[in-house]
Design a protein around this motif. Structure first.
Motif, PDB file in Angstrom:
ATOM      1  N   LEU A  14       0.864  -1.181   0.000  1.00 36.08           N
ATOM      2  CA  LEU A  14       0.000   0.000   0.000  1.00 36.08           C
ATOM      3  C   LEU A  14       0.900   1.230   0.000  1.00 36.08           C
ATOM      4  O   LEU A  14       1.541   1.546   0.998  1.00 36.08           O
ATOM      5  CB  LEU A  14      -0.922  -0.003   1.214  1.00 36.08           C
ATOM      6  N   ALA A  15       0.945   1.914  -1.134  1.00 39.22           N
ATOM      7  CA  ALA A  15       1.844   3.058  -1.309  1.00 39.22           C
ATOM      8  C   ALA A  15       1.078   4.363  -1.150  1.00 39.22           C
ATOM      9  O   ALA A  15       0.058   4.577  -1.791  1.00 39.22           O
ATOM     10  CB  ALA A  15       2.489   3.005  -2.700  1.00 39.22           C
ATOM     11  N   LEU A  55      15.130  -1.337   0.980  1.00 40.53           N
ATOM     12  CA  LEU A  55      14.075  -2.042   1.699  1.00 40.53           C
ATOM     13  C   LEU A  55      12.744  -1.909   0.965  1.00 40.53           C
ATOM     14  O   LEU A  55      12.025  -2.894   0.779  1.00 40.53           O
ATOM     15  CB  LEU A  55      13.953  -1.492   3.125  1.00 40.53           C
ATOM     16  N   VAL A  56      12.415  -0.692   0.556  1.00 43.31           N
ATOM     17  CA  VAL A  56      11.155  -0.457  -0.157  1.00 43.31           C
ATOM     18  C   VAL A  56      11.093  -1.302  -1.425  1.00 43.31           C
ATOM     19  O   VAL A  56      10.088  -1.945  -1.731  1.00 43.31           O
ATOM     20  CB  VAL A  56      11.016   1.042  -0.498  1.00 43.31           C
ATOM     21  N   ARG A  57      12.186  -1.310  -2.156  1.00 41.57           N
ATOM     22  CA  ARG A  57      12.248  -2.059  -3.415  1.00 41.57           C
ATOM     23  C   ARG A  57      11.999  -3.546  -3.188  1.00 41.57           C
ATOM     24  O   ARG A  57      11.237  -4.180  -3.922  1.00 41.57           O
ATOM     25  CB  ARG A  57      13.624  -1.828  -4.049  1.00 41.57           C
ATOM     26  N   LEU A  65       0.327  -7.632  -4.922  1.00 41.66           N
ATOM     27  CA  LEU A  65      -0.495  -6.552  -5.458  1.00 41.66           C
ATOM     28  C   LEU A  65       0.068  -5.224  -4.973  1.00 41.66           C
ATOM     29  O   LEU A  65       0.563  -5.129  -3.851  1.00 41.66           O
ATOM     30  CB  LEU A  65      -1.953  -6.710  -4.973  1.00 41.66           C
ATOM     31  N   PHE A  66       0.002  -4.199  -5.839  1.00 36.84           N
ATOM     32  CA  PHE A  66       0.462  -2.856  -5.496  1.00 36.84           C
ATOM     33  C   PHE A  66      -0.744  -1.920  -5.541  1.00 36.84           C
ATOM     34  O   PHE A  66      -1.443  -1.853  -6.560  1.00 36.84           O
ATOM     35  CB  PHE A  66       1.532  -2.399  -6.488  1.00 36.84           C
ATOM     36  N   ALA A  92       6.956  -0.649  -9.435  1.00 33.53           N
ATOM     37  CA  ALA A  92       5.931  -1.703  -9.479  1.00 33.53           C
ATOM     38  C   ALA A  92       5.517  -1.982 -10.924  1.00 33.53           C
ATOM     39  O   ALA A  92       5.364  -3.141 -11.324  1.00 33.53           O
ATOM     40  CB  ALA A  92       4.714  -1.282  -8.652  1.00 33.53           C
ATOM     41  N   LYS A  93       5.346  -0.930 -11.730  1.00 33.48           N
ATOM     42  CA  LYS A  93       4.951  -1.130 -13.123  1.00 33.48           C
ATOM     43  C   LYS A  93       6.070  -1.784 -13.926  1.00 33.48           C
ATOM     44  O   LYS A  93       5.805  -2.572 -14.833  1.00 33.48           O
ATOM     45  CB  LYS A  93       4.549   0.197 -13.768  1.00 33.48           C
ATOM     46  N   SER A  94       7.319  -1.465 -13.608  1.00 40.31           N
ATOM     47  CA  SER A  94       8.436  -2.077 -14.336  1.00 40.31           C
ATOM     48  C   SER A  94       8.507  -3.579 -14.074  1.00 40.31           C
ATOM     49  O   SER A  94       9.057  -4.334 -14.871  1.00 40.31           O
ATOM     50  CB  SER A  94       9.766  -1.416 -13.932  1.00 40.31           C
ATOM     51  N   LEU A  95       7.945  -4.025 -12.944  1.00 41.82           N
ATOM     52  CA  LEU A  95       7.907  -5.448 -12.601  1.00 41.82           C
ATOM     53  C   LEU A  95       6.613  -6.114 -13.080  1.00 41.82           C
ATOM     54  O   LEU A  95       6.413  -7.309 -12.839  1.00 41.82           O
ATOM     55  CB  LEU A  95       8.017  -5.616 -11.080  1.00 41.82           C
ATOM     56  N   ASN A  96       5.745  -5.324 -13.731  1.00 42.77           N
ATOM     57  CA  ASN A  96       4.427  -5.820 -14.165  1.00 42.77           C
ATOM     58  C   ASN A  96       3.596  -6.321 -12.991  1.00 42.77           C
ATOM     59  O   ASN A  96       2.838  -7.292 -13.118  1.00 42.77           O
ATOM     60  CB  ASN A  96       4.581  -6.926 -15.208  1.00 42.77           C
TER      61      ASN A  96
END
Length: 309
Positions: A14-15, A55-57, A65-66, A92-96
């Motif tokens: 949850l960002a 850590l965030v990464r 889920l993001f 998150a989008k770069s990891l699909n």
């Protein structure tokens, strides 16, 4: 999301920024909990310790889920001029990763401040790349989150079943480890000096758009080990060693990419291929230069003190 097992659990990042969203964030987490979702996200804030991108990464990478929750603020920014929250969404989008976004519809139509212009730019990027809903009041937000998490169309990662609920696998059959022929001193020296192309990726921001670029840096295996010796004397994890090397090559990578993309305004998230770095660790280990204690992701790597002439 179609009727998962009752005891199935999912990790959700949850960002959001911390400012102005404490209650909304709490309520969204309650809704997530009702669906077996565990929050692993860290709210971006300026009044706490330094932002820990490594850590965030890793938290984002482990998530099923993001969820992006946007409020009134663009949020604290990295030195590149990109907010931490923006950076998390891009990663998150770069990891699909399966992604949901909830955007607060509170910006004025004109006369935007610089911070509001940045936030509006993030709105546009999110709208182009992810399913999203606009919200204004808290009750509206919660209604939208509730509907999204209950939808049969929700895409989500595999999740996991807690250990006490899962069936224990049969005991593994031990397989004899393959042994290598011992190397001669000449072979060890030759292997330690082999050249490789270090595989590096980075995110380049240009005119409101983002591209993932690759750079190949020629380097010698033993030379790549040298700057890690300080950490290896005390012992360090794979992630910490890789991060140290990424920090050292970042200026070179940034310079190359800005020359390649002269209209770019920022280069961010410079990363060495994890698979290649793991191969490098194994090579150094076979050469007797480092050793590991522990297993897999928990291993601690240390220098052996051996030197190849």
């Amino acid at each position: 999301m179609s009727n998962p097992p009752a005891d199935k659990r999912y990790l959700v990042y949850l960002a959001s920024n911390a400012s102005g969203l404490d209650v909304e964030r709490y309520e969204v987490q309650r809704l997530m909990a009702r669906h077996g979702m565990v929050n692993v996200g860290l709210a971006c804030r300026e009044d706490a310790g330094p932002y820990d991108w490594n850590l965030v990464r890793s938290q984002i990478e482990s998530a099923d889920l993001f969820i992006l929750l946007l409020g009134d603020d663009y949020g604290p920014m990295a030195p590149t001029g990109i907010s931490f929250l923006h950076r998390e969404f891009v990663h998150a989008k770069s990891l699909n990763k399966p992604t949901l976004a909830f955007i607060k519809n509170s910006l004025p139509e004109k006369n935007h401040t610089e911070a509001q212009r940045r936030l509006l730019g993030l709105h546009r990027i999110v709208a182009q790349q992810s399913p999203y809903k606009l919200w204004h009041l808290r009750e509206e937000l919660l209604s939208q989150v509730r509907a999204a998490l209950s939808s049969n169309l929700l895409t989500i990662g595999p999740g996991w079943i807690p250990a006490q609920c899962s069936v224990a696998p049969p005991p593994a059959v031990a397989v004899p480890a393959a042994t290598e022929e011992p190397m001669t001193p000449r072979q060890r020296q030759s292997r330690s000096r082999q050249m490789l192309n270090l595989q590096v990726t980075a995110k380049v921001y240009q005119g409101g758009n983002l591209s993932l670029e690759e750079v190949l840096l020629p380097a010698r295996l033993d030379k790549l080990l040298n700057p890690l010796q300080g950490l290896l004397q005390k012992g360090a994890s794979e992630d910490r060693l890789r991060s140290q090397l990424e920090g050292l090559i970042s200026p070179t990578v940034r310079t190359q990419l800005l020359e390649r993309k002269p209209n770019a305004h920022a280069v961010d998230d410079i990363r060495i291929s994890r698979t290649q770095f793991q191969q490098m660790l194994q090579n150094w280990k076979v050469l007797g230069l480092i050793r590991s204690n522990g297993e897999a992701g928990r291993a601690v790597w240390q220098a052996t003190g051996n030197v190849i002439e």
